[in-house]
Design an enzyme around this catalytic site. Structure first.
Site, short mmCIF file in Angstrom:
data_model
loop_
_atom_site.label_atom_id
_atom_site.label_comp_id
_atom_site.label_asym_id
_atom_site.label_seq_id
_atom_site.Cartn_x
_atom_site.Cartn_y
_atom_site.Cartn_z
N PRO A 269 9.45 79.91 117.54
CA PRO A 269 8.30 80.40 116.77
C PRO A 269 8.02 81.88 117.02
CG PRO A 269 7.64 78.62 118.28
CD PRO A 269 9.11 78.81 118.43
N GLU B 106 8.04 73.28 125.08
CA GLU B 106 7.27 74.51 124.84
C GLU B 106 8.17 75.71 124.59
OE1 GLU B 106 3.93 75.27 124.27
OE2 GLU B 106 4.15 73.13 123.94
N ARG C 51 25.59 79.04 101.66
CA ARG C 51 25.66 79.14 100.20
C ARG C 51 25.93 80.56 99.72
NH1 ARG C 51 21.39 80.62 97.70
NH2 ARG C 51 21.65 79.33 95.85
N ASP D 4 21.43 86.20 91.37
CA ASP D 4 20.21 86.60 90.67
C ASP D 4 18.92 86.09 91.31
OD1 ASP D 4 20.88 84.43 87.87
OD2 ASP D 4 19.67 84.02 89.61
C1 9D3 Z 1 0.96 76.03 122.83
C2 9D3 Z 1 1.59 76.22 121.52
N1 9D3 Z 1 2.93 75.63 121.51
C3 9D3 Z 1 2.94 74.27 120.95
C4 9D3 Z 1 1.97 73.92 119.92
C5 9D3 Z 1 3.82 76.56 120.84
C6 9D3 Z 1 5.06 75.99 120.34
C7 9D3 Z 1 6.14 75.78 121.19
C8 9D3 Z 1 7.32 75.25 120.71
C9 9D3 Z 1 5.20 75.68 119.02
C10 9D3 Z 1 6.39 75.15 118.53
C11 9D3 Z 1 7.43 74.93 119.37
C12 9D3 Z 1 8.71 74.38 118.84
N2 9D3 Z 1 9.14 75.09 117.64
C13 9D3 Z 1 10.33 75.66 117.51
O1 9D3 Z 1 11.13 75.53 118.40
C14 9D3 Z 1 10.63 76.44 116.33
C15 9D3 Z 1 9.81 76.85 115.24
C16 9D3 Z 1 8.43 76.61 114.91
O2 9D3 Z 1 7.69 75.90 115.59
N3 9D3 Z 1 7.94 77.19 113.79
C17 9D3 Z 1 8.70 77.96 112.95
N4 9D3 Z 1 9.95 78.22 113.22
C18 9D3 Z 1 10.49 77.66 114.34
S1 9D3 Z 1 12.07 77.86 114.84
C19 9D3 Z 1 11.90 76.96 116.19
#
Ligand code: 9D3
Length: 246
Positions: free
Chosen positions: A88, A115, A153, A168
């Protein structure tokens, strides 16, 4: 192009890799996709892959060791190869990035869980961090699938005869115009008359106007980066005047 996926949940990928366009690309040998189960690189009888965070707090952290060993087990033949962590905290994936990645030879995709991954993995071994956008997922697996889909793709010969579509849609940075097919009337709603007129110039202008209208209403942020010609700018000026009620 070769994709290596490092994950604790390889099973999530099976249906995805078999289906439709991607399945065909794999069969044709245009893409080579390999799954590496991070758990098989964990030690001890329980093959533990996560642990409590130093400093306390809730949630668990993916241990560096298993991810590191999984990464080292991936062979990196000659060519341009990149290690991507799905997280994230990454840069949101965009079409321009997908094009850039499509020019490489190998993408190694690390799917985080819990996490997150121990920071020392990110520091030493990761070339790029990508996110799907600002919402919470359970892990990086969907991110890896999205990268593979978006990039594959764009590779030569993956999209059969549809490769024109590759060029396009999104290429000019606008949302698409509305599409219709038979029947001519559905649930009392008719196809816009212009599309049945046979007047190709009028159809082109209608579609462009609808594209601009939609983009203005739903994704005005896209207009700043869109490739607009003088005609587009004229249409847009008219639409904006209408929207302001003057
Ligand atoms: C304390 C906040 N955490 C949990 C609610 C943060 C958090 C940690 C790990 C939030 C999501 C994750 C797991 N997500 C991913 O590994 C992830 C992800 C995402 O959550 N949102 C958008 N793209 C991606 S790419 C990998």
């Amino acid at each position: 192009m070769r994709f290596d996926i490092l994950t604790l949940f390889p099973g999530l990928f099976h249906a995805f890799l078999k289906e439709s366009i991607l399945g065909r690309a794999v069969k044709k040998g245009l893409v080579d996709i390999r799954l590496t189960d991070i758990r098989s690189f964990a030690r001890g009888p329980h093959r533990v892959t996560d642990d409590r965070p130093y400093g306390g707090g809730s949630g668990m952290v993916m241990k560096a060791g298993p991810v590191h060993r999984a990464l080292q087990s991936i062979d990196r033949p000659n060519g341009k190869s990149l290690v991507i962590l799905l997280t994230p905290q990454g840069i949101p994936l965009e079409q321009s990035r997908a094009w850039e990645l499509s020019r490489l030879d190998q993408l190694i995709l690390i799917c985080g869980r819990y996490e997150g991954v121990d920071e020392r993995i990110r520091e030493g071994l990761v070339d790029m961090e990508l996110s799907l956008g600002d919402y919470v997922l359970s892990g990086g697996e969907l991110g890896a699938m999205v990268v593979i889909d978006a990039v594959s793709r764009l590779l030569p010969n993956v999209l059969g005869g549809e490769s024109a579509a590759t060029e396009d849609s999104f290429e000019d940075g606008l949302l698409e115009y509305p599409h219709y097919t038979r029947p001519r009337v559905f649930n009392g709603a008719s196809v816009p008359a212009v599309l049945l007129s046979g007047d190709h110039e009028k159809i082109r202008l209608w579609r462009r106007t609808e594209s601009l209208k939609r983009t203005l209403e739903r994704r005005p942020d896209l207009l700043k980066r869109a490739r607009l010609n003088e005609e587009d700018k004229g249409i847009l000026a008219k639409l904006q005047k209408k929207a302001h009620g003057s």
